[in-house]
Design a protein around this motif. Structure first.
Motif, PDB file in Angstrom:
ATOM      1  N   GLU A 117      -7.102  16.206  -1.415  1.00  0.00           N
ATOM      2  CA  GLU A 117      -7.146  15.229  -0.322  1.00  0.00           C
ATOM      3  C   GLU A 117      -6.328  13.982  -0.645  1.00  0.00           C
ATOM      4  OE1 GLU A 117     -11.226  14.454   0.410  1.00  0.00           O
ATOM      5  OE2 GLU A 117     -11.553  16.302   1.581  1.00  0.00           O
ATOM      6  N   GLU A 118      -6.287  13.584  -1.909  1.00  0.00           N
ATOM      7  CA  GLU A 118      -5.580  12.356  -2.295  1.00  0.00           C
ATOM      8  C   GLU A 118      -4.121  12.620  -2.641  1.00  0.00           C
ATOM      9  OE1 GLU A 118      -7.711  10.249  -5.283  1.00  0.00           O
ATOM     10  OE2 GLU A 118      -9.549  10.097  -4.098  1.00  0.00           O
ATOM     11  N   ALA A 148       0.785   4.174  -2.514  1.00  0.00           N
ATOM     12  CA  ALA A 148       0.524   5.533  -2.038  1.00  0.00           C
ATOM     13  C   ALA A 148       1.587   6.495  -2.547  1.00  0.00           C
ATOM     14  CB  ALA A 148       0.477   5.549  -0.513  1.00  0.00           C
ATOM     15  N   ARG A 189      -5.213   9.802 -13.793  1.00  0.00           N
ATOM     16  CA  ARG A 189      -6.542   9.388 -13.322  1.00  0.00           C
ATOM     17  C   ARG A 189      -7.578  10.376 -13.839  1.00  0.00           C
ATOM     18  NH1 ARG A 189      -5.337   8.118  -6.870  1.00  0.00           N
ATOM     19  NH2 ARG A 189      -3.559   6.674  -7.206  1.00  0.00           N
ATOM     20  N   THR A 224     -11.074  16.626  -4.126  1.00  0.00           N
ATOM     21  CA  THR A 224     -10.631  15.234  -4.233  1.00  0.00           C
ATOM     22  C   THR A 224      -9.141  15.162  -4.539  1.00  0.00           C
ATOM     23  OG1 THR A 224     -12.820  14.542  -5.021  1.00  0.00           O
ATOM     24  CG2 THR A 224     -10.975  13.059  -5.468  1.00  0.00           C
ATOM     25  N   ALA A 225      -8.681  15.967  -5.500  1.00  0.00           N
ATOM     26  CA  ALA A 225      -7.268  15.963  -5.885  1.00  0.00           C
ATOM     27  C   ALA A 225      -6.377  16.395  -4.716  1.00  0.00           C
ATOM     28  CB  ALA A 225      -7.058  16.878  -7.086  1.00  0.00           C
ATOM     29  N   ALA A 234      -2.664  14.511  -5.207  1.00  0.00           N
ATOM     30  CA  ALA A 234      -2.275  14.506  -6.624  1.00  0.00           C
ATOM     31  C   ALA A 234      -1.184  15.543  -6.872  1.00  0.00           C
ATOM     32  CB  ALA A 234      -3.495  14.794  -7.499  1.00  0.00           C
ATOM     33  N   SER A 291       0.827  -1.211   0.000  1.00  0.00           N
ATOM     34  CA  SER A 291       0.000   0.000   0.000  1.00  0.00           C
ATOM     35  C   SER A 291       0.851   1.246   0.000  1.00  0.00           C
ATOM     36  CB  SER A 291      -0.943  -0.006   1.213  1.00  0.00           C
ATOM     37  OG  SER A 291      -0.183  -0.002   2.397  1.00  0.00           O
ATOM     38  N   TYR A 317      -4.768  14.219 -11.815  1.00  0.00           N
ATOM     39  CA  TYR A 317      -6.167  14.064 -12.197  1.00  0.00           C
ATOM     40  C   TYR A 317      -6.427  14.865 -13.470  1.00  0.00           C
ATOM     41  CZ  TYR A 317      -8.377  11.475  -8.405  1.00  0.00           C
ATOM     42  OH  TYR A 317      -8.788  10.482  -7.550  1.00  0.00           O
TER      43      TYR A 317
END
Length: 442
Positions: free
Chosen positions: A58-59, A27, A217, A55-56, A61, A23, A33
């Motif tokens: 928080e993740e 990660a 993505r 979203t971008a 990107a 993971s 994105y």
């Protein structure tokens, strides 16, 4: 046995480590994105882009690339999107694939990087009203300031942005036609610093940014976000309100709850759904609308007009505050009311013989006595019966027939109390009597 026990325990302990390693590798994989920014710029698009940026971020990107192809749209929505981009904690990239006009140009200028395909254009950003005419001076002044700020946000020369929005600002090198706003080709945009590179694909964009090995993505609009964008379109909103008003008005005059009421209620629910998802309305507007409908229904059981009046105000106000601008929603509602009145007139006058539902709405029967419609039952059995004047008849009064008191009138003369009378007519509640004289007795 101990060796087997130690082996099993060791494997079980290694599983979380292996999974954690896998993971962590995943990660640590760099990614970007890619988000579509297509069609008309409106509030529904603003809500989608807000989700995309969140979203971008928080993740984690590396960047978010907006594939831009739009003719423009609403100023308020563009301003909101510009504010989102200005405060984004991630690199934002405009990949203009075809056109970024008007609000699209404004939004692109707020991004950190701009890349354009060879045939792409950016510019032509005049502000117009709903009728397609030039906006008033106040609105134009505001928009010019916005365009200038958008250019300055990333240290781009603002004179080109101003020329895109104002015909009076001329850039000689790129045309001096006083009737045209500035629109830059990809080559021209690169020359003036409004584009980093001319590219043909997302891969070219990534290579230019030094992100060759990142994962790409795609983040698409959900079905519900697309539906919200459609339902909040300025053309669709008055149509929904019109269908809603026509359906409910027809249903009020029809027994039961049928197709018109279902269509009307569905249209109004879609109206509120679209505005809620797009972030234009809060639940208070929907609650106010529902309360208004309930009060209108209660008016049928508790007549007086007060509940109905309050309910109507609640319904109208709930619709007005469902949009960002009360004035704009007022215009939409006025259009819906005019259409509903016109449609109701046409349906009732022209098509009522062809549409069966109007047989339920329009009362065709006359309340004649031949068809059995009477306000009081005629007591024909009293004709010829004699009685005594219980009161003086002047000419109206009361007579006694046996032990029954009956309201009666004479043929026009005066009859004293205690005189004997004879019933000669019975027409509903009207009983006509004649005094019995000594001559009649003989």
């Amino acid at each position: 046995m101990k060796k087997w026990y130690v082996t099993i325990v060791s494997v079980l302990l290694l599983i979380p480590v292996i999974l954690g390693f896998g993971s962590s590798v995943k990660a640590n994989q760099d990614f970007v994105y890619v988000v579509p920014l297509h069609d008309t710029v409106e509030k529904g698009l603003s809500a989608f882009l807000a989700r995309a940026i969140e979203t971008a971020e928080e993740e984690g990107a590396k960047a978010i690339i907006f594939e831009v192809n739009t003719p423009g749209g609403a100023v308020d929505a563009a301003s909101e999107i510009g504010n989102l981009l200005a405060h984004a904690d991630i690199d934002t990239v405009a990949f203009i694939n075809n056109q970024a006009l008007s609000a699209g140009a404004y939004i692109s200028l707020y991004m950190d990087y701009i890349f354009m395909t060879p045939n792409a254009t950016i510019g032509s950003a005049a502000i117009i009203d709903q009728d397609g005419n030039a906006a008033d001076l106040k609105a134009q002044s505001y928009w010019l300031a916005e365009m200038e700020n958008a250019a300055k946000h990333k240290d781009r020369d603002p004179k080109y942005a101003l020329a895109m929005a104002d015909k009076k600002v001329k850039i000689e090198k790129y045309g001096d036609d006083e009737t045209e706003l500035l629109t830059l080709t990809a080559e021209q945009a690169k020359e003036v610093g409004y584009a980093e590179e001319i590219v043909t694909s997302i891969d070219d964009v990534l290579n230019s940014m030094g992100l060759e090995n990142v994962e790409v993505r795609e983040l698409e609009e959900s079905f519900f976000e697309k539906l919200a964008r459609f339902l909040t379109n300025p053309i669709i909103v008055p149509i929904l309100l019109s269908i809603g008003s026509i359906g409910l008005v027809v249903e009020l005059y029809s027994p039961g709850f049928g197709i018109p009421g279902t269509m009307g209620l569905a249209s109004l629910l879609l109206f509120f759904y679209g505005h809620l998802v797009a972030g234009l309305a809060g639940y208070e507007s929907l609650i106010l609308f529902v309360i208004g409908i309930v009060l209108l229904l209660l008016e049928f059981f508790i007549p007086g007009g007060i509940l109905g009046g309050i309910g109507l105000i609640a319904v109208v106000w709930g619709i007005l505050i469902a949009g960002e601008s009360v004035t704009q929603m007022g215009i939409y509602l006025l259009i819906a009311i005019i259409i509903a009145i016109a449609a109701g007139f046409v349906l009732s006058k022209v098509f009522r013989k062809r549409i069966h539902i109007f047989n339920k709405i329009i009362l065709k029967d006359s309340t004649s006595s031949e068809k059995g419609y009477i306000s009081n039952k005629s007591r024909l059995e009293l004709i010829g019966v004699t009685g005594v004047a219980h009161t003086s008849l002047r000419p109206a009064g009361t007579i006694l027939v046996g032990d029954e008191r009956i309201d009666a009138v004479t043929e026009g003369g005066y009859v004293e109390k205690g005189a004997k009378v004879k019933i000669i007519k019975a027409e509903g509640s009207r009983i006509v009597v004649r005094e019995i004289t000594s001559l009649d007795k003989k």
